[in-house]
Design a protein around this motif. Sequence first.
Motif, mmCIF file in Angstrom:
data_model
loop_
_atom_site.group_PDB
_atom_site.id
_atom_site.type_symbol
_atom_site.label_atom_id
_atom_site.label_comp_id
_atom_site.label_asym_id
_atom_site.label_seq_id
_atom_site.Cartn_x
_atom_site.Cartn_y
_atom_site.Cartn_z
ATOM 1 N N GLY A 135 0.789 -1.217 0.000
ATOM 2 C CA GLY A 135 0.000 0.000 0.000
ATOM 3 C C GLY A 135 0.822 1.269 0.000
ATOM 4 N N ALA A 136 0.092 2.380 0.052
ATOM 5 C CA ALA A 136 0.699 3.705 0.117
ATOM 6 C C ALA A 136 0.814 4.147 1.577
ATOM 7 N N VAL A 137 1.595 5.192 1.803
ATOM 8 C CA VAL A 137 1.753 5.710 3.152
ATOM 9 C C VAL A 137 0.456 6.348 3.635
ATOM 10 N N GLY A 138 -0.210 7.097 2.766
ATOM 11 C CA GLY A 138 -1.453 7.777 3.132
ATOM 12 C C GLY A 138 -1.623 9.046 2.322
ATOM 13 N N TRP A 139 -2.864 9.523 2.224
ATOM 14 C CA TRP A 139 -3.138 10.692 1.394
ATOM 15 C C TRP A 139 -2.401 11.934 1.877
ATOM 16 N N TRP A 140 -2.133 12.030 3.191
ATOM 17 C CA TRP A 140 -1.449 13.204 3.724
ATOM 18 C C TRP A 140 -0.025 13.327 3.198
ATOM 19 N N ALA A 141 0.564 12.220 2.771
ATOM 20 C CA ALA A 141 1.886 12.251 2.143
ATOM 21 C C ALA A 141 1.787 12.205 0.626
ATOM 22 N N ASP A 142 0.861 11.389 0.105
ATOM 23 C CA ASP A 142 0.767 11.197 -1.345
ATOM 24 C C ASP A 142 0.253 12.438 -2.068
ATOM 25 N N ASN A 143 -0.538 13.262 -1.401
ATOM 26 C CA ASN A 143 -1.055 14.469 -2.058
ATOM 27 C C ASN A 143 0.048 15.479 -2.372
ATOM 28 N N HIS A 144 1.191 15.318 -1.736
ATOM 29 C CA HIS A 144 2.302 16.234 -1.978
ATOM 30 C C HIS A 144 3.305 15.692 -2.996
ATOM 31 N N ARG A 145 3.061 14.494 -3.506
ATOM 32 C CA ARG A 145 3.958 13.932 -4.509
ATOM 33 C C ARG A 145 3.632 14.527 -5.875
ATOM 34 N N PRO A 146 4.601 14.575 -6.780
ATOM 35 C CA PRO A 146 4.324 15.065 -8.139
ATOM 36 C C PRO A 146 3.289 14.189 -8.831
ATOM 37 N N PRO A 147 2.519 14.739 -9.758
ATOM 38 C CA PRO A 147 1.531 13.935 -10.485
ATOM 39 C C PRO A 147 2.190 12.748 -11.188
ATOM 40 N N GLY A 148 1.592 11.586 -11.030
ATOM 41 C CA GLY A 148 2.121 10.384 -11.648
ATOM 42 C C GLY A 148 3.228 9.700 -10.879
ATOM 43 N N ALA A 149 3.628 10.265 -9.734
ATOM 44 C CA ALA A 149 4.701 9.659 -8.951
ATOM 45 C C ALA A 149 4.238 8.337 -8.349
ATOM 46 N N ARG A 150 5.175 7.425 -8.180
ATOM 47 C CA ARG A 150 4.844 6.116 -7.609
ATOM 48 C C ARG A 150 4.541 6.268 -6.125
ATOM 49 N N ARG A 151 3.492 5.592 -5.682
ATOM 50 C CA ARG A 151 3.067 5.651 -4.286
ATOM 51 C C ARG A 151 3.159 4.293 -3.582
ATOM 52 N N HIS A 152 3.378 3.240 -4.357
ATOM 53 C CA HIS A 152 3.336 1.883 -3.811
ATOM 54 C C HIS A 152 4.654 1.152 -4.057
ATOM 55 N N PRO A 153 4.848 0.006 -3.424
ATOM 56 C CA PRO A 153 6.142 -0.682 -3.503
ATOM 57 C C PRO A 153 6.402 -1.341 -4.852
ATOM 58 N N VAL A 154 7.687 -1.558 -5.107
ATOM 59 C CA VAL A 154 8.153 -2.427 -6.191
ATOM 60 C C VAL A 154 8.740 -3.671 -5.536
ATOM 61 N N ILE A 155 8.193 -4.824 -5.872
ATOM 62 C CA ILE A 155 8.603 -6.093 -5.267
ATOM 63 C C ILE A 155 9.425 -6.867 -6.291
ATOM 64 N N GLY A 156 10.630 -7.257 -5.919
ATOM 65 C CA GLY A 156 11.519 -7.964 -6.830
ATOM 66 C C GLY A 156 11.090 -9.396 -7.091
ATOM 67 N N ASP A 157 11.867 -10.086 -7.910
ATOM 68 C CA ASP A 157 11.577 -11.474 -8.269
ATOM 69 C C ASP A 157 11.847 -12.411 -7.092
ATOM 70 N N GLY A 158 11.021 -13.448 -6.977
ATOM 71 C CA GLY A 158 11.251 -14.489 -5.979
ATOM 72 C C GLY A 158 11.033 -14.071 -4.548
ATOM 73 N N VAL A 159 10.333 -12.974 -4.314
ATOM 74 C CA VAL A 159 10.084 -12.490 -2.952
ATOM 75 C C VAL A 159 8.959 -13.299 -2.316
#
Length: 219
Positions: free
Chosen positions: A112-136
């Motif tokens: 998930g994301a941290v929360g709207w209070w942090a995500d609303n300050h990110r640039p438009p289109g910025a990633r808000r969620h994790p990237v999970i590698g292979d075999g995790v």
Amino acid sequence: MPHAPGLLRTLGEDLDAVVARDPSLTGRWEAFGHTGLSAVWAHRVAHRLYGRGLRTAARVVARIARRRTGVEIHPGAVLGRRVFIDHGASVVIGQTAVVGDDVTIYQQVTLGAVGWWADNHRPPGARRHPVIGDGVILGANATVLGPVTIGDHVLIGAMATVTEDLPPGARVYAAPSVVRPPSAPRPVPDPVGSAAAPTGSPPVPVPDAVRVLASAGSW
């Protein structure tokens, strides 16, 4: 992740992954009824609709899958090949999450994301969620929040919470529960007898205690 194969081949790989990683199954036919497989397959369709701009149709497919499987995957999330969701109950994967190949996800996992209070300050289109590698491997009730990157072959144990990048091969475990030795059982006091008897006096029988309370106007 390498270039994704065709849809039918991807669905076949998902089926084989369920058979290989769920010891409760006896074959491919039984795997067709697996909850996690249904959720992954529905997402494959919803994600393609989402990528073609059919966002409403994609959300309808995702909503139906959520009601039937208990797994909520945003149509915009990217799932790699042979992703295995075991049990599936209450798994949540956010819109900008990216899940690599051969990832195993147990029940109640949140990407998930941290929360709207942090995500609303990110640039438009910025990633808000994790990237999970292979075999995790993500254990039951594991939580990964924010635009963090989890390296290949990381193990995140049950109940663990991750909010920072992890290098390949890392191991993350939640604090174990505290186990205390059993204590001797305590006697259960008689509330009526205890209230009627003065300190240092022998216990008063229950009928006598009732008469004492009635005569004192406490009845």
